[in-house]
Design a protein around this motif. Structure first.
Motif, mmCIF file in Angstrom:
data_model
loop_
_atom_site.group_PDB
_atom_site.id
_atom_site.type_symbol
_atom_site.label_atom_id
_atom_site.label_comp_id
_atom_site.label_asym_id
_atom_site.label_seq_id
_atom_site.Cartn_x
_atom_site.Cartn_y
_atom_site.Cartn_z
ATOM 1 N N SER A 1 41.232 36.980 41.629
ATOM 2 C CA SER A 1 40.059 36.951 42.494
ATOM 3 C C SER A 1 38.945 36.144 41.823
ATOM 4 O O SER A 1 38.967 35.938 40.616
ATOM 5 N N GLY B 1 41.212 34.945 48.751
ATOM 6 C CA GLY B 1 40.499 33.687 48.983
ATOM 7 C C GLY B 1 39.917 33.094 47.717
ATOM 8 O O GLY B 1 40.245 33.516 46.600
ATOM 9 N N TYR C 1 32.046 44.610 34.991
ATOM 10 C CA TYR C 1 32.549 43.272 34.636
ATOM 11 C C TYR C 1 31.493 42.409 33.954
ATOM 12 O O TYR C 1 31.741 41.232 33.697
ATOM 13 N N GLU D 1 44.715 36.617 52.503
ATOM 14 C CA GLU D 1 44.099 37.936 52.280
ATOM 15 C C GLU D 1 42.700 37.785 51.666
ATOM 16 O O GLU D 1 42.420 38.365 50.623
ATOM 17 N N GLY E 1 38.807 38.297 50.813
ATOM 18 C CA GLY E 1 37.821 39.371 50.904
ATOM 19 C C GLY E 1 36.451 38.822 50.551
ATOM 20 O O GLY E 1 35.590 38.594 51.397
ATOM 21 N N ARG E 2 36.302 38.527 49.250
ATOM 22 C CA ARG E 2 35.001 38.133 48.704
ATOM 23 C C ARG E 2 34.386 36.927 49.421
ATOM 24 O O ARG E 2 33.190 36.932 49.714
ATOM 25 N N TYR F 1 33.010 44.218 47.285
ATOM 26 C CA TYR F 1 33.187 45.070 46.102
ATOM 27 C C TYR F 1 31.855 45.705 45.694
ATOM 28 O O TYR F 1 31.579 45.906 44.520
ATOM 29 N N ARG G 1 29.550 46.483 39.757
ATOM 30 C CA ARG G 1 30.039 45.214 39.215
ATOM 31 C C ARG G 1 29.329 44.767 37.925
ATOM 32 O O ARG G 1 30.000 44.341 36.980
#
Ligand code: LLP
Length: 423
Positions: free
Chosen positions: A202, A239, A320, A273, A275-276, A375, A316
């Motif tokens: 991702s 993506g 991360y 698929e 998302g972000r 997220y 997040r």
């Protein structure tokens, strides 16, 4: 381009001032722009115009049923990774034939739920999962549609926690072992082989890893057909990355073009698929400054802005070290100052921004944490017994709550004091 822009120093979401929404719903809250969600969905999806494809939105990135409903109306499907996400997708009216089910640890109950719901296919990640599906499908008197998630061993050059397509990661079946599994699956009575899948990671900011994966998949499909196994679908996973700070991710159109070129004459329905890239910059989190303080104990003065949202609301940055831009909801023209923006949680790891240059703020000011649509809310927890915040959506000059703020009662729902403690 998104629809969170300033008008006369005031941050608007489409045609509504964010501060007005804060007055109505209190803080913190997540806010999504319908126009941006639409725009980003179509920016991705239209890149594949003319090719058979389904854009299956990654529910894990932003799972509110209002948002899933919106994508369903635009022709989208859903990429799910749990029974809970399947439930959400169905509640939102997503066509089961546009739902694909990924993940390494689907339980027997979840596999059964997927089969009963008539989803398009399962992305199977191990031989044991295949055996389980065959057994459950036999029990139900049907056939389980499967695609195998192959692990192409490609370095996506992203954060280690969200790299998934390397041989050392837990995901997928090594591409060199997958061939035998396909042959085996194609001979199983209750399995219908549908496709080949991969997802390498991702927040990718380069196209080359996608191209490398696609090449490996294409060669793999060639080897499969030599063994008499044909597939109808190619699932290329999530993506591209987005701009949080100064990243330079490819535009979804460039990604689409690269995939088109690699595809050559290969006949298959493509599944994506993302998302972000769709939800990330379509949502913000709004929080209110509670206190400002200065710690002068160290070698350098340290300025803190304590806000009412913490790592439980947006995890997040803590998890991360991720960057989220922080902007004033009303620009005051105050001079900038280097601060840590921190939450109320009892952990030093509870911060939304570190050493960030932002215009000086005061108690009661509102801050917008940008790029929080993906997220963000989906990773929120009740840590420190904090009710999860509200979610709202704007459409032009209309605003509606799409998830109520949790209450104190909701915090202890299902908890009870056992009889033996009361004796
Ligand atoms: N498909 C699969 C199988 C995935 O595992 C993921 C993301 C996606 C699709 C969607 O990828 P996207 O288009 O959003 O890049 N919590 C992390 C991100 C975890 C991603 C997990 N898988 C973060 O906040 O950065």
């Amino acid at each position: 381009m998104n629809h969170f822009q300033y008008r006369n120093c005031e941050l608007f979401c489409e045609d509504i001032a964010v501060a007005d929404i804060a007055k109505e719903v209190g803080t913190p809250f997540y806010l999504y722009s319908r126009a941006t969600l639409n725009r980003h969905f179509l920016a991705f999806d239209s890149g594949f115009e003319g090719l058979e494809h389904i854009t299956c939105f990654a529910v894990k990135s932003c799972s509110n049923i209002a948002i899933l409903f919106l994508f369903g109306k635009l022709g989208g499907g859903a990429d799910i990774v749990s029974g809970g996400e399947l439930f959400r997708a169905l509640q939102a009216g997503i066509d089961p034939q546009k739902i694909i089910y990924s993940g390494v640890g689907k339980t027997e109950k979840e596999l059964r739920y997927g089969l009963e719901s008539g989803i398009l296919f399962f992305n199977v990640e191990s031989e044991q999962e295949l055996q389980s599906l065959n057994r459950i499908a036999a029990d139900m008197g049907g056939k389980a549609p499967v695609s195998f998630r192959v692990n192409p061993d490609v370095d996506p050059k992203t954060h280690a926690y969200i790299s998934t397509g390397l041989a050392k990661n837990k995901f997928g079946i090594p591409i060199q072992e997958a061939e035998e599994l396909y042959v085996q699956a194609s001979e199983m009575e209750h399995i219908a082989v549908k496709g080949v899948s991969c997802h390498i990671g991702s927040q990718l900011t380069l196209i080359s890893p996608f191209v490398e994966a696609m090449r490996k998949i294409k060669a793999f499909i060639g080897r499969l057909s030599e063994r008499g196994v044909t597939v109808q679908y190619i699932d290329l996973g999530g993506g591209v990355g987005i701009i949080y700070d100064d990243e330079k991710p490819p535009h979804p159109k460039e990604y689409a073009q690269a995939i088109r070129e690699e595809l050559g004459g290969l006949q298959a329905t493509l599944i994506f698929e993302p998302g972000r890239v769709i939800a990330g910059n379509s949502g913000i989190m709004v929080t209110e400054v509670q206190y400002t303080k200065v710690n002068r104990g160290g070698a350098k003065e340290k300025h803190f802005v304590v806000v009412d949202a913490g790592m439980n609301d947006l995890t997040r940055p803590s998890l991360y070290g991720a960057f989220h831009a922080i902007q004033p909801v009303v620009k005051t023209g105050a001079a900038a100052r280097v601060v840590d923006v921190v939450g109320p949680i009892c952990e030093t790891g509870d911060f939304l921004a570190k050493d960030r240059d932002i215009a000086a703020v005061q108690q009661g000011d509102l801050l917008a944490v940008m790029s929080a649509g993906a997220y963000g809310f989906t990773m929120a927890s009740n840590y420190n017994s904090r009710p999860r915040v509200a979610e709202g959506m704007v459409d032009g000059d209309q605003f509606e709550i799409i998830r109520e703020r949790e209450t104190m009662e909701s915090l202890i729902r299902g908890e009870k004091i056992p009889g033996f403690l009361e004796k």
